[in-house]
Design a protein around this motif. Structure first.
Motif, PDB file in Angstrom:
ATOM      1  N   THR A  73       0.849  -1.192   0.000  1.00  0.00           N
ATOM      2  CA  THR A  73       0.000   0.000   0.000  1.00  0.00           C
ATOM      3  C   THR A  73       0.882   1.238   0.000  1.00  0.00           C
ATOM      4  OG1 THR A  73      -0.121   0.071   2.418  1.00  0.00           O
ATOM      5  CG2 THR A  73      -1.844  -1.155   1.270  1.00  0.00           C
ATOM      6  N   PHE A  74       0.495   2.227  -0.789  1.00  0.00           N
ATOM      7  CA  PHE A  74       1.245   3.478  -0.810  1.00  0.00           C
ATOM      8  C   PHE A  74       0.329   4.691  -0.680  1.00  0.00           C
ATOM      9  CE2 PHE A  74      -0.068   2.999  -5.174  1.00  0.00           C
ATOM     10  CZ  PHE A  74      -0.236   4.293  -5.651  1.00  0.00           C
ATOM     11  N   CYS A  75      -0.995   4.472  -0.688  1.00  0.00           N
ATOM     12  CA  CYS A  75      -1.951   5.568  -0.536  1.00  0.00           C
ATOM     13  C   CYS A  75      -2.342   5.718   0.935  1.00  0.00           C
ATOM     14  CB  CYS A  75      -3.218   5.306  -1.352  1.00  0.00           C
ATOM     15  SG  CYS A  75      -2.937   5.151  -3.128  1.00  0.00           S
ATOM     16  N   PRO A  76      -2.426   6.947   1.429  1.00  0.00           N
ATOM     17  CA  PRO A  76      -2.909   7.133   2.807  1.00  0.00           C
ATOM     18  C   PRO A  76      -4.359   6.679   2.923  1.00  0.00           C
ATOM     19  CG  PRO A  76      -2.746   9.236   1.670  1.00  0.00           C
ATOM     20  CD  PRO A  76      -2.113   8.225   0.775  1.00  0.00           C
ATOM     21  N   GLU A  77      -4.775   6.348   4.122  1.00  0.00           N
ATOM     22  CA  GLU A  77      -6.131   5.822   4.324  1.00  0.00           C
ATOM     23  C   GLU A  77      -7.196   6.825   3.890  1.00  0.00           C
ATOM     24  OE1 GLU A  77      -8.936   4.113   7.955  1.00  0.00           O
ATOM     25  OE2 GLU A  77      -6.755   4.243   8.205  1.00  0.00           O
ATOM     26  N   LYS A  78      -6.976   8.102   4.199  1.00  0.00           N
ATOM     27  CA  LYS A  78      -7.959   9.131   3.882  1.00  0.00           C
ATOM     28  C   LYS A  78      -7.558   9.879   2.619  1.00  0.00           C
ATOM     29  CE  LYS A  78     -10.496  12.960   6.016  1.00  0.00           C
ATOM     30  NZ  LYS A  78     -10.629  13.814   7.228  1.00  0.00           N
ATOM     31  N   ARG A  79      -8.526  10.132   1.741  1.00  0.00           N
ATOM     32  CA  ARG A  79      -8.253  10.886   0.523  1.00  0.00           C
ATOM     33  C   ARG A  79      -7.827  12.319   0.851  1.00  0.00           C
ATOM     34  NH1 ARG A  79     -10.867   9.089  -4.608  1.00  0.00           N
ATOM     35  NH2 ARG A  79     -10.478  11.239  -5.226  1.00  0.00           N
ATOM     36  N   LEU A  80      -7.020  12.894  -0.023  1.00  0.00           N
ATOM     37  CA  LEU A  80      -6.585  14.280   0.132  1.00  0.00           C
ATOM     38  C   LEU A  80      -7.591  15.258  -0.461  1.00  0.00           C
ATOM     39  CD1 LEU A  80      -2.810  13.935  -0.878  1.00  0.00           C
ATOM     40  CD2 LEU A  80      -3.819  13.795   1.399  1.00  0.00           C
ATOM     41  N   PHE A  81      -8.310  14.787  -1.482  1.00  0.00           N
ATOM     42  CA  PHE A  81      -9.235  15.660  -2.196  1.00  0.00           C
ATOM     43  C   PHE A  81     -10.608  15.013  -2.278  1.00  0.00           C
ATOM     44  CE2 PHE A  81      -4.959  16.263  -3.824  1.00  0.00           C
ATOM     45  CZ  PHE A  81      -4.780  17.617  -3.585  1.00  0.00           C
ATOM     46  N   SER A  82     -11.621  15.805  -1.984  1.00  0.00           N
ATOM     47  CA  SER A  82     -12.998  15.322  -2.075  1.00  0.00           C
ATOM     48  C   SER A  82     -13.445  15.359  -3.517  1.00  0.00           C
ATOM     49  CB  SER A  82     -13.925  16.205  -1.225  1.00  0.00           C
ATOM     50  OG  SER A  82     -15.270  15.937  -1.535  1.00  0.00           O
ATOM     51  N   GLY A  83     -14.129  14.307  -3.948  1.00  0.00           N
ATOM     52  CA  GLY A  83     -14.643  14.299  -5.316  1.00  0.00           C
ATOM     53  C   GLY A  83     -15.812  15.233  -5.505  1.00  0.00           C
ATOM     54  N   GLN A  84     -16.373  15.740  -4.391  1.00  0.00           N
ATOM     55  CA  GLN A  84     -17.584  16.553  -4.487  1.00  0.00           C
ATOM     56  C   GLN A  84     -17.345  17.847  -5.251  1.00  0.00           C
ATOM     57  OE1 GLN A  84     -20.216  16.737  -1.027  1.00  0.00           O
ATOM     58  NE2 GLN A  84     -20.248  18.947  -1.238  1.00  0.00           N
ATOM     59  N   SER A  85     -16.125  18.401  -5.139  1.00  0.00           N
ATOM     60  CA  SER A  85     -15.858  19.687  -5.766  1.00  0.00           C
ATOM     61  C   SER A  85     -15.944  19.623  -7.280  1.00  0.00           C
ATOM     62  CB  SER A  85     -14.470  20.169  -5.366  1.00  0.00           C
ATOM     63  OG  SER A  85     -13.486  19.248  -5.789  1.00  0.00           O
ATOM     64  N   LYS A  86     -15.726  18.424  -7.873  1.00  0.00           N
ATOM     65  CA  LYS A  86     -15.752  18.325  -9.327  1.00  0.00           C
ATOM     66  C   LYS A  86     -17.147  17.990  -9.856  1.00  0.00           C
ATOM     67  CE  LYS A  86     -14.556  13.406  -9.415  1.00  0.00           C
ATOM     68  NZ  LYS A  86     -13.686  12.363  -9.931  1.00  0.00           N
ATOM     69  N   LEU A  87     -18.110  17.731  -8.966  1.00  0.00           N
ATOM     70  CA  LEU A  87     -19.446  17.397  -9.409  1.00  0.00           C
ATOM     71  C   LEU A  87     -20.223  18.641  -9.806  1.00  0.00           C
ATOM     72  CD1 LEU A  87     -20.370  14.828  -6.621  1.00  0.00           C
ATOM     73  CD2 LEU A  87     -19.684  14.305  -8.960  1.00  0.00           C
ATOM     74  N   GLN A  88     -20.999  18.501 -10.852  1.00  0.00           N
ATOM     75  CA  GLN A  88     -21.859  19.601 -11.268  1.00  0.00           C
ATOM     76  C   GLN A  88     -23.168  19.499 -10.491  1.00  0.00           C
ATOM     77  OE1 GLN A  88     -22.275  20.025 -15.514  1.00  0.00           O
ATOM     78  NE2 GLN A  88     -20.171  19.390 -15.880  1.00  0.00           N
ATOM     79  N   ILE A  89     -23.205  20.137  -9.319  1.00  0.00           N
ATOM     80  CA  ILE A  89     -24.380  20.036  -8.472  1.00  0.00           C
ATOM     81  C   ILE A  89     -25.372  21.116  -8.889  1.00  0.00           C
ATOM     82  CG2 ILE A  89     -25.238  20.022  -6.094  1.00  0.00           C
ATOM     83  CD1 ILE A  89     -22.420  19.205  -5.234  1.00  0.00           C
ATOM     84  N   ARG A  90     -26.152  20.794  -9.902  1.00  0.00           N
ATOM     85  CA  ARG A  90     -27.194  21.697 -10.374  1.00  0.00           C
ATOM     86  C   ARG A  90     -28.267  20.861 -11.043  1.00  0.00           C
ATOM     87  NH1 ARG A  90     -26.928  23.057 -15.923  1.00  0.00           N
ATOM     88  NH2 ARG A  90     -25.121  22.166 -17.004  1.00  0.00           N
ATOM     89  N   ASN A  91     -29.423  21.407 -11.117  1.00  0.00           N
ATOM     90  CA  ASN A  91     -30.553  20.699 -11.719  1.00  0.00           C
ATOM     91  C   ASN A  91     -30.397  20.700 -13.241  1.00  0.00           C
ATOM     92  OD1 ASN A  91     -32.997  19.741 -12.642  1.00  0.00           O
ATOM     93  ND2 ASN A  91     -34.195  20.775 -11.072  1.00  0.00           N
ATOM     94  N   ARG A  92     -30.081  19.557 -13.808  1.00  0.00           N
ATOM     95  CA  ARG A  92     -29.871  19.451 -15.256  1.00  0.00           C
ATOM     96  C   ARG A  92     -31.066  18.800 -15.954  1.00  0.00           C
ATOM     97  NH1 ARG A  92     -24.404  16.356 -16.195  1.00  0.00           N
ATOM     98  NH2 ARG A  92     -24.955  16.794 -18.362  1.00  0.00           N
ATOM     99  N   SER A  93     -32.160  18.657 -15.258  1.00  0.00           N
ATOM    100  CA  SER A  93     -33.311  17.963 -15.837  1.00  0.00           C
ATOM    101  C   SER A  93     -34.116  18.858 -16.780  1.00  0.00           C
ATOM    102  CB  SER A  93     -34.228  17.452 -14.724  1.00  0.00           C
ATOM    103  OG  SER A  93     -34.789  18.542 -14.017  1.00  0.00           O
ATOM    104  N   TYR A  94     -34.817  18.210 -17.713  1.00  0.00           N
ATOM    105  CA  TYR A  94     -35.795  18.887 -18.553  1.00  0.00           C
ATOM    106  C   TYR A  94     -37.156  18.806 -17.864  1.00  0.00           C
ATOM    107  CZ  TYR A  94     -32.425  18.557 -22.443  1.00  0.00           C
ATOM    108  OH  TYR A  94     -31.318  18.670 -23.241  1.00  0.00           O
ATOM    109  N   THR A  95     -37.979  19.825 -18.037  1.00  0.00           N
ATOM    110  CA  THR A  95     -39.340  19.776 -17.512  1.00  0.00           C
ATOM    111  C   THR A  95     -40.188  18.884 -18.413  1.00  0.00           C
ATOM    112  OG1 THR A  95     -40.113  21.675 -18.801  1.00  0.00           O
ATOM    113  CG2 THR A  95     -39.096  22.137 -16.643  1.00  0.00           C
ATOM    114  N   ASP A  96     -41.343  18.463 -17.916  1.00  0.00           N
ATOM    115  CA  ASP A  96     -42.253  17.645 -18.731  1.00  0.00           C
ATOM    116  C   ASP A  96     -42.653  18.385 -20.005  1.00  0.00           C
ATOM    117  OD1 ASP A  96     -42.130  15.650 -16.860  1.00  0.00           O
ATOM    118  OD2 ASP A  96     -44.035  16.157 -15.896  1.00  0.00           O
TER     119      ASP A  96
END
Length: 335
Positions: free
Chosen positions: A116-139
């Motif tokens: 093993t060469f990776c620390p147990e805890k990640r250094l960077f959260s993947g959340q920052s790269k997520l596009q957290i916005r409503n991408r849906s189309y309306t009916d």
């Protein structure tokens, strides 16, 4: 002419290739492997990106630390490399992707050499790269798009918005992937190789609003015939033209927006009022980088939390995702 004789010693870059090949599960269900606690690579794109990231890492380590074998890697090299990337000005989203790649390399190394060469805890959260916005189309937007496209593109739009499928999955569907049981239609893919992303299996009950349209299409279709007789590019172009005709701004939603529409509509169908309120609370916790159940203390609230998670996991299952994927819940269910 004299030629240089290559040494039989394998370079560290070649060792990376061998290691990643050992966790190549392309075409096999990612979800099935995860249920067994097995991590690996499930798509050609993921393998290409992972190899590129790991190759850059080991070349850098070889240059700065004279490391010549994967077994010599340590957390010191891991931390130093990301410090170097930060000095270069790399974005956190990119570094999060690289970190994911290195952790896949570690999976392969643990399997082969128990290193093993990776620390147990990640250094960077993947959340920052997520596009957290409503991408849906309306009916209404979906209705207008269907009115302004060809018959095959219309079929694809209906399949994406009513079954939560990706564009490339829709154009792979055949008559044999649908079954009828007790008057209900199901999309049932037990072997997703060449059909779904990562070969993931899928089982979705067809909802009443789509049942008649699907039944009419399947009536004339052979088991090995495709439901959509055009390519993914044709569908994508057709949707784009339909949006232009209807005056709809896609705003980066593309065909994936129909999948978002399905997820939100499906959660609204499955969840009761209390569960919807609880999901809003859960997502608020995750947006603040808290645990999903932060502040949920009473026995009644804990039970409601569990019931809400069951509903969320049902929606994720129909999308082809695993359980308790909070980051994906933010992407697909956050308003």
């Amino acid at each position: 002419m004299n030629r240089k004789v290559r040494s039989g010693k394998k370079t560290i870059v070649f060792q990376v290739k061998v290691a990643l090949d050992s966790i190549d599960y392309i075409g096999q269900s990612k979800r099935a492997f995860r249920s067994q606690g097995i991590k690996g690579i499930h798509s050609y794109k993921q393998k290409k990106n992972t190899f590129s990231d790991c190759q850059n890492f080991v070349k850098w380590v070889r240059q700065h630390y004279q490391i010549t074998a994967l077994q010599q890697l340590s957390p010191e090299h891991y931390h130093a490399y990301f410090a170097f990337m930060q000095e270069k000005g790399c974005g956190e989203g990119h570094m999060s992707n690289v970190e994911t790649s290195l952790r896949l390399l570690q999976v392969a190394m643990e399997n082969q050499w128990n290193v093993t060469f990776c620390p147990e805890k990640r250094l960077f959260s993947g959340q920052s790269k997520l596009q957290i916005r409503n991408r849906s189309y309306t009916d209404k937007e979906i209705e207008l798009i269907e009115e302004n496209c060809s018959e095959d593109v219309r079929k694809a739009v209906q399949l994406m918005s009513n079954l939560g499928l990706r564009l490339k999955e829709v154009v792979n569907l055949r008559g044999k992937h649908f079954t009828k049981k007790n008057g209900e239609y199901y999309l049932e893919i037990t072997d997703g190789a060449g059909v779904t992303k990562g070969g993931r299996f899928r089982k979705i009950i067809v909802q009443p609003q789509f049942k008649e349209a699907l039944q009419n299409d399947l009536f004339w279709l052979g088991k090995d015939e495709y439901l959509v007789a055009v390519t993914a590019n044709t569908v994508s172009s057709g949707v784009r033209r339909a949006c232009l005709k209807a005056g709809i701004h896609q705003d980066g939603r593309g065909c994936h927006g129909f999948r978002h529409s399905y997820a939100r509509r499906r959660f609204q169908e499955l969840a009761n009022a209390e569960q919807k309120d609880m999901m809003a609370r859960i997502l608020e916790n995750r947006l603040k980088n808290r645990k999903a159940d932060y502040g949920i203390i009473s026995a009644t609230q804990k039970q409601l939390y569990k019931e809400t998670v069951v509903v969320m996991n049902q929606v994720h299952s129909e999308l082809g995702h695993g359980e308790n994927r909070w980051a994906l819940a933010l992407v697909y269910l956050q308003d």
